[in-house]
Design an enzyme around this catalytic site. Structure first.
Site, short mmCIF file in Angstrom:
data_model
loop_
_atom_site.label_atom_id
_atom_site.label_comp_id
_atom_site.label_asym_id
_atom_site.label_seq_id
_atom_site.Cartn_x
_atom_site.Cartn_y
_atom_site.Cartn_z
N HIS A 57 -20.29 2.87 -9.25
CA HIS A 57 -19.76 1.60 -9.76
C HIS A 57 -20.80 0.80 -10.53
O HIS A 57 -20.46 0.15 -11.53
CB HIS A 57 -19.21 0.77 -8.60
N GLU A 101 -3.85 -1.39 -11.73
CA GLU A 101 -3.80 -0.25 -10.81
C GLU A 101 -2.37 0.25 -10.65
O GLU A 101 -1.46 -0.55 -10.39
CB GLU A 101 -4.37 -0.66 -9.45
N ALA A 134 -1.06 1.29 -16.39
CA ALA A 134 -2.04 0.60 -17.22
C ALA A 134 -1.69 0.70 -18.70
O ALA A 134 -1.94 -0.24 -19.47
CB ALA A 134 -3.43 1.18 -16.97
N ASP A 156 -11.66 3.25 -14.54
CA ASP A 156 -11.95 3.68 -13.16
C ASP A 156 -10.73 4.44 -12.64
O ASP A 156 -10.00 3.98 -11.76
CB ASP A 156 -12.25 2.45 -12.30
N PRO A 163 -2.00 11.72 -12.64
CA PRO A 163 -1.09 10.73 -13.22
C PRO A 163 -1.70 9.86 -14.31
O PRO A 163 -0.97 9.19 -15.06
CB PRO A 163 -0.70 9.88 -12.00
#
Length: 289
Positions: A57, A101, A134, A156, A163
């Protein structure tokens, strides 16, 4: 056991399953391991662990955010564990972070079981969580009357054979540029140069077709069992051009003093791939003009 390629396996002995949920999109599992603490997987693939998430991250967020002189808006595609948002919150100039998300169950389970990863990021008023596709979110921003321009975009996501496949295409990257600010950078993970060389090369080719500057960077991530490649792409910003002095100055200016992996000394090294990696990927790791 994880199988990153047909001829490779690795794992974490004595891992203990804590929860398993089959969402409409994928199977989500949370594990407790002696080696890396809590971790979660999607369809059997390792995503994030509390023991080493800071490596991934920090590299996915801070080099891109620091090359921008004053980022104000950031978009995280995926990122339901909150780790990328937590890192971006450290940049006080960023006023808004949108996390788009796909799977609400990822957010629910990681909020409950991996608090060290998200650090309460979704409770921060600067963070807006959008559950859904998204690509649809980006399309809505393009069509909307009050379109937001983003300075930083972090991919991310799960890998391209998942998917999230449509978000790695040249078509989506071209669409995404329509909501980028004039000075903007995107950051995305590519995969292992040893396990996923063809995939990495294809992603870099796509990026180089769309953006003027593409800089691969590399860090070893224990959870992924390999050196892991990422990239920062932009039409105007070049993270590899920042000197150690400039990175130090920006870290100090933004009061970023709690990082566990990334620092000014490491910055240049992240963009220097080992010989073995350069040989495997050839021209794709050569600096773009």
């Amino acid at each position: 056991m994880f199988q990153p390629a047909p001829d490779a396996v690795y794992g974490f002995p004595n891992a203990r399953a804590l929860v398993r949920v089959d969402s409409p999109y994928q199977r989500i599992e949370v594990w407790d391991t002696p080696q890396l603490g809590r971790l979660f997987t999607l369809d059997g693939r390792p995503m994030t662990s509390s023991g080493d998430e800071f490596i991934y991250h920090e590299c996915m967020t801070h080099p891109a955010a620091l090359v921008h002189p004053a980022p104000r808006a950031a978009l995280v595609l995926g990122g339901g564990d909150g780790g990328a948002a937590r890192q971006l919150l450290a940049h006080r100039s960023i006023e808004r972070i949108v996390v788009a998300e796909l799977d609400a169950q990822v957010v629910r389970l990681t909020r409950e079981h991996l608090p060290d990863v998200h650090g309460g990021a979704f409770d921060n008023p600067r963070v807006e969580l959008v559950i859904g596709d998204a690509a649809q979110y980006v399309a809505q921003q393009i069509a909307g009357a009050n379109k937001v321009s983003f300075d930083i975009v972090v991919f991310d996501l799960t890998p391209p054979d998942s998917p999230a496949a449509s978000l790695y295409t040249p078509e989506f990257l071209t669409q995404l540029k329509r909501i980028l600010a004039p000075q903007a950078a995107i950051s995305l993970h590519l995969g292992s140069p040893y396990f996923h060389a063809a995939r990495v090369a294809a992603l870099l080719t796509n990026l180089q077709q769309i953006f003027a500057v593409v800089r691969p960077l590399a860090a070893y991530v224990p959870l992924y069992g390999s050196l892991w490649l990422m990239a920062i792409a932009s039409d105007t910003l070049d993270p590899a051009s920042l000197t150690e002095h400039e990175v130090t100055a920006r870290l100090t200016q933004r009061d970023l003093d709690g990082l566990r992996y990334y620092d000014a000394t490491l910055h240049a090294a992240l963009f220097s791939a080992p010989h073995a990696v350069r040989d495997k990927l050839g021209r794709f790791l050569k600096p773009s003009p």
